[in-house]
Design a protein around this motif. Sequence first.
Motif, PDB file in Angstrom:
ATOM      1  N   ILE A  19      25.540 -67.342  -3.679  1.00  0.00           N
ATOM      2  CA  ILE A  19      26.115 -66.084  -3.259  1.00  0.00           C
ATOM      3  C   ILE A  19      25.072 -65.250  -2.452  1.00  0.00           C
ATOM      4  N   PRO A  20      25.088 -65.173  -1.129  1.00  0.00           N
ATOM      5  CA  PRO A  20      24.135 -64.748  -0.279  1.00  0.00           C
ATOM      6  C   PRO A  20      24.101 -63.072  -0.239  1.00  0.00           C
ATOM      7  N   LEU A  21      23.161 -62.394  -0.283  1.00  0.00           N
ATOM      8  CA  LEU A  21      22.797 -61.046  -0.698  1.00  0.00           C
ATOM      9  C   LEU A  21      22.054 -60.703   0.604  1.00  0.00           C
ATOM     10  N   ALA A  22      21.443 -59.644   0.821  1.00  0.00           N
ATOM     11  CA  ALA A  22      20.692 -58.946   1.898  1.00  0.00           C
ATOM     12  C   ALA A  22      19.360 -59.554   1.769  1.00  0.00           C
ATOM     13  N   ASN A  23      18.593 -59.300   2.984  1.00  0.00           N
ATOM     14  CA  ASN A  23      17.361 -59.584   2.858  1.00  0.00           C
ATOM     15  C   ASN A  23      16.787 -61.193   2.297  1.00  0.00           C
ATOM     16  N   LYS A  24      17.739 -61.917   2.767  1.00  0.00           N
ATOM     17  CA  LYS A  24      17.451 -63.345   2.637  1.00  0.00           C
ATOM     18  C   LYS A  24      17.333 -63.829   0.921  1.00  0.00           C
ATOM     19  N   VAL A  25      18.137 -63.180   0.224  1.00  0.00           N
ATOM     20  CA  VAL A  25      18.145 -63.149  -1.352  1.00  0.00           C
ATOM     21  C   VAL A  25      19.401 -63.789  -1.654  1.00  0.00           C
ATOM     22  N   ALA A  26      19.273 -64.778  -2.745  1.00  0.00           N
ATOM     23  CA  ALA A  26      20.910 -65.275  -3.127  1.00  0.00           C
ATOM     24  C   ALA A  26      20.850 -65.408  -4.508  1.00  0.00           C
ATOM     25  N   VAL A  27      21.943 -65.210  -4.919  1.00  0.00           N
ATOM     26  CA  VAL A  27      22.320 -65.554  -6.433  1.00  0.00           C
ATOM     27  C   VAL A  27      22.780 -66.862  -6.454  1.00  0.00           C
ATOM     28  N   ASP A  28      22.066 -67.402  -7.414  1.00  0.00           N
ATOM     29  CA  ASP A  28      22.633 -69.237  -7.313  1.00  0.00           C
ATOM     30  C   ASP A  28      23.725 -69.364  -8.248  1.00  0.00           C
TER      31      ASP A  28
END
Length: 56
Positions: A19-28
């Motif tokens: 799941i993509p989040l802001a600032n190129k962070v993702a929840v796997d």
Amino acid sequence: MGAELNRLARHGWRSLHSIPLANKVAVDHLLIGPAGCSASTQSTTTNGPYGSATIP
């Protein structure tokens, strides 16, 4: 890990992955079910996976 989490569907859990989040962070992995939800990010190092959080 994702395939194993998908097996929880028969127990009322829904699993979402990458799941993509802001600032190129993702929840796997995100689990949503009868007991609440749990999110984790998995990174592999010489010490093994880290970075797990549970949301009550």
